[in-house]
Design an enzyme around this catalytic site. Sequence first.
Site, PDB file in Angstrom:
ATOM      1  N   LEU C 109       0.835  -1.205   0.000  1.00 51.65           N
ATOM      2  CA  LEU C 109       0.000   0.000   0.000  1.00 51.65           C
ATOM      3  C   LEU C 109       0.865   1.248   0.000  1.00 51.65           C
ATOM      4  O   LEU C 109       1.891   1.316   0.679  1.00 51.65           O
ATOM      5  CB  LEU C 109      -0.920  -0.002   1.226  1.00 51.65           C
ATOM      6  CG  LEU C 109      -1.802  -1.254   1.373  1.00 51.65           C
ATOM      7  CD1 LEU C 109      -2.740  -1.099   2.559  1.00 51.65           C
ATOM      8  CD2 LEU C 109      -2.572  -1.543   0.102  1.00 51.65           C
ATOM      9  N   GLY C 154       1.282  -5.113   1.621  1.00 51.59           N
ATOM     10  CA  GLY C 154       0.220  -5.351   0.640  1.00 51.59           C
ATOM     11  C   GLY C 154       0.654  -6.236  -0.508  1.00 51.59           C
ATOM     12  O   GLY C 154      -0.170  -6.940  -1.103  1.00 51.59           O
ATOM     13  N   ASN C 178       4.719  -6.886   7.104  1.00 54.01           N
ATOM     14  CA  ASN C 178       5.595  -6.166   8.028  1.00 54.01           C
ATOM     15  C   ASN C 178       5.001  -4.850   8.522  1.00 54.01           C
ATOM     16  O   ASN C 178       5.722  -3.982   9.010  1.00 54.01           O
ATOM     17  CB  ASN C 178       6.944  -5.905   7.343  1.00 54.01           C
ATOM     18  CG  ASN C 178       6.792  -4.992   6.135  1.00 54.01           C
ATOM     19  OD1 ASN C 178       5.731  -4.949   5.529  1.00 54.01           O
ATOM     20  ND2 ASN C 178       7.846  -4.276   5.793  1.00 54.01           N
ATOM     21  N   GLU C 179       3.674  -4.729   8.426  1.00 55.72           N
ATOM     22  CA  GLU C 179       3.027  -3.471   8.823  1.00 55.72           C
ATOM     23  C   GLU C 179       3.469  -2.995  10.200  1.00 55.72           C
ATOM     24  O   GLU C 179       3.701  -1.795  10.420  1.00 55.72           O
ATOM     25  CB  GLU C 179       1.496  -3.626   8.803  1.00 55.72           C
ATOM     26  CG  GLU C 179       0.863  -3.572   7.414  1.00 55.72           C
ATOM     27  CD  GLU C 179       0.984  -4.874   6.617  1.00 55.72           C
ATOM     28  OE1 GLU C 179       1.653  -5.805   7.099  1.00 55.72           O
ATOM     29  OE2 GLU C 179       0.411  -4.965   5.530  1.00 55.72           O
TER      30      GLU C 179
END
Lengths: 303, 303, 303
Positions: C109, C154, C178-179
Site C-alpha cells: 500500500l 500489501g 511487516n506493517e
Amino acid sequence: MATILRQVARLEFSGFLSTLSGGCRHGRPYARSHLGSNNRNMSTSSKIKVELDSSNGIAVMKFQNPPVNSMGLDFLTEFSISLEKLELDKSCRGVILTSAQPRIFSAGLDIMDMYGTGPEHCGAFWKAVQDMWLKLYGFSKITIAAINGASPAGGCLMAMCCDYRIMADDPRYAIGLNETQLGIVAPFWFKETMVNTVGHRTTELSLQMGIMYSAPEALKIGLVDQLVPEDKVLSTATNTLAKWLTVPGHAREISKSMMRKPTVDKLLANREADIENFIGFITKDSIQKSLGMYLAALKKKKV
Amino acid sequence: MATILRQVARLEFSGFLSTLSGGCRHGRPYARSHLGSNNRNMSTSSKIKVELDSSNGIAVMKFQNPPVNSMGLDFLTEFSISLEKLELDKSCRGVILTSAQPRIFSAGLDIMDMYGTGPEHCGAFWKAVQDMWLKLYGFSKITIAAINGASPAGGCLMAMCCDYRIMADDPRYAIGLNETQLGIVAPFWFKETMVNTVGHRTTELSLQMGIMYSAPEALKIGLVDQLVPEDKVLSTATNTLAKWLTVPGHAREISKSMMRKPTVDKLLANREADIENFIGFITKDSIQKSLGMYLAALKKKKV
Amino acid sequence: MATILRQVARLEFSGFLSTLSGGCRHGRPYARSHLGSNNRNMSTSSKIKVELDSSNGIAVMKFQNPPVNSMGLDFLTEFSISLEKLELDKSCRGVILTSAQPRIFSAGLDIMDMYGTGPEHCGAFWKAVQDMWLKLYGFSKITIAAINGASPAGGCLMAMCCDYRIMADDPRYAIGLNETQLGIVAPFWFKETMVNTVGHRTTELSLQMGIMYSAPEALKIGLVDQLVPEDKVLSTATNTLAKWLTVPGHAREISKSMMRKPTVDKLLANREADIENFIGFITKDSIQKSLGMYLAALKKKKV
C-alpha cells in the site's frame, strides 16, 4: 492429613523427575545473576520473585516454589497479582517467566488443591487458574518463557501463553499437556491455546494421549521456538526480548490482541459454566479415586 | 443396465490401480492371521469382516468388498451398523480399519450409487455416507486406520476419521481427497475433516486440485502418521492400539470429543440441507454427463 | 507538497530496496516476452498491463507502476476493474500476477495515500484496498503469483490471495506482512488470509514482529509454494497454470469458494466498521507522526 498428602505430592514430582538422570550437572544451586543498581525487587513473597530492570524495562518472574513450582491456589493468586502490577507499571515493557528451581520450569497445577478438598475449594482454585490464563494470554506486553526444565500440564500451558518460548536443549526435559495421563481432562481453553500454538491435529494427538515431548521433539512440532544450552536460556530470553522491544509497541500490542481476543472472549463468556463443569468433574468419586491411586502409586514407587 | 455399469465401475478402479505396477509382490492372496480362541467373528456378512479379540478388546474391521472395497449403500449401511455394535459392546476398547483386498484400502464412494440412480436413491445414499462419517468421526473408542493400499476419496475420508493412521510404505499407494478430479465436490464436512488433519492451506490445495499423495508425501504433510512395510501394517496398528489402551480411557474419550464435537455438530445441524444440496448437484445433467464420460473413458482405456 | 511527499515515498522504497545488493544481475531491463498473435493487450493504462493469451486462456497482469509498484488509490482501482473484467471474460481461465519492475513484486500500500491526506481520502483508499482483496481472494478462476522480487505488506497480501505462489529463488528478496514495523496494524482480513496460508502461530509471530521472510524462509513456512530461478518465475507460473487448467473447472471453483467464503463473508459483513476503524486509527496524531518520522528517516538515509 493435608501435610501428608502434600508430602506425597512432593514425591510425585520427584518420581516424575527421577526420569532425569541425577548427577552434579543439574544438582548445582541456581546461579543468581548479579543484580546491578537498575534492578528493582518487586516482590517480597516467597513463591515468585519479580525483578524489574529499569534500564531496559524487562521484568523477570522467577518461580521459587520448591520443589517443583507446582501451581497451588497461593502461587496462582500471587502470579496474577504480580502480572497485573507489571501490566500497570509503565516502566515495564516485557516479562520473562523462568524457574529458580533446578530441572523444572513448573510441574503444573497442584493436585493437592483438587484432591479431597471439596467443591468450594475446587471452585476457588479453578477461578485462580482461569485468572492466571486470562491475565497471561491476554497480557498486552511482551512475554517470553525461559523454560529451564521440565514443563508438564499447567507448566506447558503457562509457556504456551507467552509470545515466545526458549527451552533448555536437554532431551531429558519434557513439555506437554499430559493431563489425560493422570485421568483428568484439559479444559477447552487449554485446548484452544494449544491449537493456536501447534495446530489442530497435533493438539488432538497430544490431548488424547497426554503426550510429553522432549525438548527436541517440542521444537520440531513448534511447541517451543528455540533450544539453547541450559545456562543460556535466561540470557537468550533477555536478548530476544530486547530485540522484540525494537518493534513499534502500539502496533505490536494491537496485533497480539487481534490474534488472541477471540480465544480470551470465549472463556470470559463461559467462566461460571467452566467452573461448574470443573467442580462437577473433579469431585466425582471415580476421578477422586483415580487421583488418589495415582498419588499412592507414586508414593509406593518412592518408598 | 445397472449390472453393466457396475462392471464399468470395476474397470474404473482397475484403471486406477493399473498405475501400480503389477507383479507377484502385491498379487499374493491376503494372508489371514491365525485366529486363536480369543477371536470372535462378529459378522456373517460378506462386505466387512469384524473380528474382536476378547483378550485385549481390539476389534479389526476388514473390508472385503472386491475388487476395490468401494463404498456403496450396502457397504456403508453394514459399516455403520457394525461400528454402532462395537460402540455399545463393552468388551471392545478400540477398532482397527483395514482391507482384505490386495493393493487397495478403499476406492471410496461407489460412483454407481450416484450415476443414473435418481434423486431418491442419491438421497438415501448420501444419508448413509453421513451416517458413516458421524459414527466414525464421533466414535468414542480408539480408532486406527491400517492403510494397506491405495486410499482415494471416501477411503481417505475414512482414514482421516481415525485417531491414528499407519500406511504401507510403498510410493505406488496414494491417498487423498481427489473428488475434484472426477468433477464432483467434497462436501464441507469432508473439508473440515481434512482441515483438522493437515490444516487449511494444504486442504485448499488438495481440494482445488484433487491431489493424491504418495505414501511418503502423505507422511510429510501429516495426512498419515506413520509408514511401515506393507506386511507390518496390521501388526503395527495392533501394537499401537495396545499402547493407546494404557491411557486412562475416560479422560481420553472426553478429550477426543472436545476436539471433534464442534465439527460433528455442524453436520448434525445441517443434515437435511446437505442431502438436498448433494441431490441437487449430483443429479445435474452436466454432472451426470461428466460422471458418464469418466466411466466411459475408463472402460475404453481397459478395452 | 504532495509531489515532494511522493518523491519521499520513492526514496522510502529505494531505502527498502537498498538492502538488495546492487549490480548488473538485477539491473537488466525487464525482458518482455514476444507476443504472438494470440496475445491480446487488454489494457491501455500505465499502471497494470494485462495480456490475455486466447490460445490457452491465461491472462498475465504485469504491475508497471515505477519504481516499486506501490498500491495507491489509482493502482488499486485499476487492479479491481481489470480483475472484474477477467472474471467476466469467458475466454479467460486463469490469471498470473507479476511485476514489470526489477527486484520488486510490489512494495504494498502506498503510504502517501495514508499520510496527511485526511479522513475522506483515507476512507476511499481503504475501500479500494478492501475491493482489491474481495475480488482477488474471492476470484473464481485460477490465480498464480509470480513473485519476481521483494513483496512486503500489501504485496505479500496480494500474493497470499492467489491459489499458488512461485517466488524467485533469491534470499535477497523478502516477503511478509511487516506493517507492525511501520507502526501500523494489519486488519483482521489480512490476518485471516495469513492464518489460512501459514497457520495461527506463524501468523501471530509475523504480525507481532512484522517479520519479512527471505525466499527460502518463506518456502519453509509455507508462505510461498515453490522457488525457481528468477528468469524462470513467469514460465513456471504459466506451466503451473496450464496444469491447473486440466482439473475439472466447475468442481475446482466450488471447492475454492468453500474454502474461502467464510473469510470473505466476514469482511462483507463488516466493511463499514472496518473502514471507520481504519480512518480512526490512521488519522491519529501519533500514527501520522510515526509515519512522518518513518518517511523522514528514509529520506535522511538516502540524502
